[in-house]
Design a protein around this motif. Structure first.
Motif, short mmCIF file in Angstrom:
data_model
loop_
_atom_site.label_atom_id
_atom_site.label_comp_id
_atom_site.label_asym_id
_atom_site.label_seq_id
_atom_site.Cartn_x
_atom_site.Cartn_y
_atom_site.Cartn_z
N GLN A 127 64.76 -22.26 76.92
CA GLN A 127 64.12 -21.24 76.14
C GLN A 127 63.03 -20.53 76.57
O GLN A 127 62.87 -19.43 76.52
N GLU A 128 62.23 -21.28 77.26
CA GLU A 128 61.04 -20.52 77.92
C GLU A 128 61.49 -19.47 78.87
O GLU A 128 60.77 -18.51 79.25
N ILE A 129 62.43 -19.88 79.92
CA ILE A 129 62.97 -19.14 80.77
C ILE A 129 63.60 -17.84 80.18
O ILE A 129 63.34 -16.76 80.61
N GLU A 130 64.13 -17.96 79.13
CA GLU A 130 64.90 -16.72 78.42
C GLU A 130 63.74 -15.70 77.84
O GLU A 130 63.99 -14.63 77.89
N VAL A 131 62.52 -16.41 77.49
CA VAL A 131 61.53 -15.64 77.02
C VAL A 131 60.90 -14.93 78.21
O VAL A 131 60.66 -13.71 78.08
N ILE A 132 60.61 -15.63 79.21
CA ILE A 132 60.12 -14.98 80.53
C ILE A 132 60.98 -13.88 80.97
O ILE A 132 60.41 -12.67 81.15
N GLN A 133 62.28 -14.18 80.82
CA GLN A 133 63.19 -13.16 81.48
C GLN A 133 63.22 -11.69 80.61
O GLN A 133 63.27 -10.59 80.88
N LYS A 134 63.34 -12.07 79.26
CA LYS A 134 63.49 -10.91 78.17
C LYS A 134 62.03 -10.19 78.18
O LYS A 134 62.14 -8.89 78.06
N ASP A 135 60.89 -10.80 78.43
CA ASP A 135 59.42 -10.29 78.52
C ASP A 135 59.40 -9.15 79.60
O ASP A 135 59.15 -8.07 79.58
N GLN A 136 60.07 -9.71 80.73
CA GLN A 136 59.90 -8.76 82.22
C GLN A 136 61.07 -7.86 81.87
O GLN A 136 60.73 -6.70 82.28
N GLU A 137 62.15 -7.96 81.36
CA GLU A 137 63.15 -6.89 81.31
C GLU A 137 62.67 -5.89 80.33
O GLU A 137 62.86 -4.48 80.54
N GLN A 138 62.06 -6.03 79.36
CA GLN A 138 61.68 -5.02 78.19
C GLN A 138 60.26 -4.56 78.91
O GLN A 138 60.19 -3.27 78.63
N SER A 139 59.32 -5.07 79.49
CA SER A 139 58.30 -4.43 79.98
C SER A 139 58.87 -3.46 81.21
O SER A 139 58.27 -2.28 81.22
N LEU A 140 59.82 -3.77 81.85
CA LEU A 140 60.35 -3.01 83.06
C LEU A 140 61.06 -1.73 82.22
O LEU A 140 60.84 -0.56 82.90
N ASP A 141 61.76 -2.03 81.30
CA ASP A 141 62.58 -1.08 80.77
C ASP A 141 61.65 0.20 80.23
O ASP A 141 62.14 1.47 80.06
N ILE A 142 60.40 -0.18 79.93
CA ILE A 142 59.44 0.96 79.43
C ILE A 142 59.41 1.91 80.42
O ILE A 142 59.21 3.09 80.34
N TRP A 143 59.09 1.21 81.99
CA TRP A 143 58.92 2.35 82.81
C TRP A 143 60.31 3.23 83.13
O TRP A 143 60.04 4.17 83.21
N ILE A 144 61.32 2.26 83.26
CA ILE A 144 62.67 3.05 83.26
C ILE A 144 62.88 4.26 82.09
O ILE A 144 63.40 5.05 82.74
N ASN A 145 62.49 3.74 80.90
CA ASN A 145 62.89 4.55 80.14
C ASN A 145 62.03 6.03 80.25
O ASN A 145 62.40 7.08 79.88
N TYR A 146 60.60 5.91 80.62
CA TYR A 146 59.62 6.88 80.65
C TYR A 146 60.10 7.55 82.13
O TYR A 146 60.33 8.86 81.95
N LEU A 147 60.64 7.03 83.09
CA LEU A 147 60.67 7.89 84.29
C LEU A 147 61.96 8.26 84.24
O LEU A 147 62.63 9.37 85.15
N THR A 148 62.80 8.18 83.48
CA THR A 148 64.32 8.66 83.40
C THR A 148 64.50 9.64 82.21
O THR A 148 65.57 10.13 82.09
N CYS A 149 63.41 9.75 81.19
CA CYS A 149 63.42 10.65 80.26
C CYS A 149 63.09 12.03 80.42
O CYS A 149 62.40 12.30 81.45
N LEU A 150 63.40 13.06 79.77
CA LEU A 150 62.89 14.11 79.85
C LEU A 150 61.46 14.71 79.79
O LEU A 150 61.23 15.80 80.41
N ASP A 151 61.03 13.69 79.18
CA ASP A 151 59.46 13.89 78.79
C ASP A 151 58.72 13.72 80.33
O ASP A 151 57.72 14.14 80.48
N SER A 152 59.59 13.05 81.43
CA SER A 152 58.84 13.11 82.72
C SER A 152 59.34 13.97 83.67
O SER A 152 59.32 13.77 84.74
N SER A 153 59.97 15.00 83.11
CA SER A 153 60.65 15.93 83.99
C SER A 153 60.16 16.66 84.72
O SER A 153 60.11 17.52 85.57
N HIS A 154 58.46 16.72 84.41
CA HIS A 154 57.62 17.42 85.25
C HIS A 154 57.28 16.70 86.45
O HIS A 154 56.62 17.35 87.41
N LEU A 155 57.66 15.55 86.34
CA LEU A 155 57.24 14.72 87.85
C LEU A 155 58.39 14.83 88.74
O LEU A 155 59.42 14.97 88.61
N PRO A 156 57.88 15.38 90.02
CA PRO A 156 58.89 15.74 91.00
C PRO A 156 59.63 14.32 91.38
O PRO A 156 59.19 12.83 91.11
#
Length: 287
Positions: A102-131
Motif C-alpha cells: 500500500q505504501e509503495i502504491e502511494v509513493i508511485q502514484k505521488d511521483q506519477e502525478q507530480s511528474l504528470d504536472i510537468w509533462i502536461n505543462y510542457l506538452t500543452c499549447l500554453d508552453s508553445s512559446h518555449l523552444p
C-alpha cells in the motif's frame, strides 16, 4: 511569485533557483530515452495532444523510466513511516507485506502525478512559446532532482531509491529560466539547438530505414539459411543475423517506399552531414 521577485532572490534554492543555477552553468544535456519519447510530440504537437494513445504512451514511457520501482523502495522508508505513525498516536503499525504494498502504491502514484504536472505543462499549447530544446532541457533536468532539504535549501540528486515526489512546477520560474537560457546562449544557439533537435528526429527515422535496408541487402545475397520461421543471414563480418520471416515483407515494403537501398543510404549520408554541421556551428557559437 513574479519573475521580478525571482530575479531578486539570488540566494534562492527553490526549484526555480536550482533550475536557474543549472541554466547559468550547464549546456542542456540529452537523455536518449527522454529524447526518443519527447520527439513523438514534436513531430506534430497539436494532433499529438489530441491523440490519447500518443499522450498515454508518452507518460507511460516516462513513468517507467523515472518513477521508483517497487524493489528500490528502501526498508528504512517503512520504518520511518512506522515511527511517524507511532509518534502521532496510531500505535505500532506492523510492517507487513500488505502494508508495504500500500505504501509503495502511494509513493508511485505521488511521483506519477507530480511528474504528470510537468509533462502536461510542457506538452500543452500554453508552453508553445518555449523552444523545443528548452522544454526538453527543462524536463531532462527535473527528473534529476530529488528531495528538498529545508535546512540547507537544496535539492538532493534523484536516485533510483528516491521516494519523494518530483519538484513542484512554477510556470513563472520556467519563463525566467527560458529567458536566462536565451540570454546566456543567444538566439542563434537556441535556434541551432532546435534545428539539431528536429534533425535528430529525422536522423532516427532514416537510421531505422537504413538498418532495414541493410537487412534487405543481406536477404538478397546468397548466404542465407531458411530455418522455418527464421531466416539466418551473414553480414560482412561473417556474423549471423536472425530475421523473423513475418517481418521481412514489412521491411521490404518500407525500403521500396523510401526509394530503395541506395536512396536510403544517400539520405542517411546527407542527414548525418547535416547533423554534424549543425553541431559544429552550435559549438562555434559558444567560443
Amino acid at each position: 511569485m513574479s519573475a521580478d521577485n525571482i530575479r531578486d532572490q539570488s540566494t534562492d534554492k527553490s526549484v526555480e533557483g536550482l533550475l536557474l543555477e543549472a541554466a547559468k552553468a550547464n549546456e542542456p544535456t540529452l537523455d536518449d530515452h527522454l529524447f526518443s519519447v519527447f520527439s513523438t510530440l514534436e513531430d506534430n504537437p497539436e494532433s499529438s495532444l489530441e491523440d490519447y494513445e500518443i499522450m498515454y504512451d508518452f507518460r507511460k514511457a516516462l513513468h517507467e523510466k523515472y518513477v521508483i520501482k517497487e524493489e528500490n523502495v528502501p526498508y528504512g522508508y517503512f520504518e520511518r513511516e512506522q515511527r511517524i505513525a507511532r509518534e502521532r498516536g496510531y500505535g505500532n503499525i506492523p510492517i507487513t507485506e500488505e502494508y508495504k504494498r500500500q505504501e509503495i502504491e502511494v509513493i508511485q502514484k505521488d511521483q506519477e502525478q507530480s511528474l504528470d504536472i510537468w509533462i502536461n505543462y510542457l506538452t500543452c499549447l500554453d508552453s508553445s512559446h518555449l523552444p523545443p530544446s528548452i522544454k526538453y532541457w527543462i524536463l531532462n533536468e527535473v527528473v534529476k532532482l530529488g528531495r528538498y532539504d529545508k535546512a540547507t535549501q537544496t535539492f538532493s540528486k534523484r536516485q533510483k531509491d528516491t521516494t519523494a515526489p518530483f519538484v513542484e512546477l512554477s510556470a513563472e520560474a520556467l519563463a525566467y529560466v527560458s529567458e536566462t537560457l536565451m540570454k546566456k546562449y543567444g538566439e542563434e544557439y537556441i535556434n541551432l539547438s532546435d534545428d539539431i533537435f528536429n534533425t535528430k528526429i529525422e536522423f532516427g527515422k532514416v537510421e531505422e530505414l537504413k538498418a532495414q535496408g541493410d537487412k534487405v541487402k543481406l536477404l538478397d545475397g546468397s548466404d542465407i539459411q531458411d530455418k522455418g520461421k527464421v531466416i539466418l543471414v551473414k553480414d560482412d563480418n561473417e556474423k549471423i543475423i536472425p530475421l523473423m520471416k513475418k517481418d521481412i515483407p514489412y521491411m521490404r515494403a518500407n525500403v521500396e517506399e523510401a526509394g530503395g537501398v541506395e536512396n536510403i543510404e544517400d539520405s542517411f549520408s546527407k542527414i548525418s552531414r547535416k547533423l554534424e554541421e549543425l553541431q559544429s556551428r552550435r559549438a562555434q557559437v559558444l567560443k
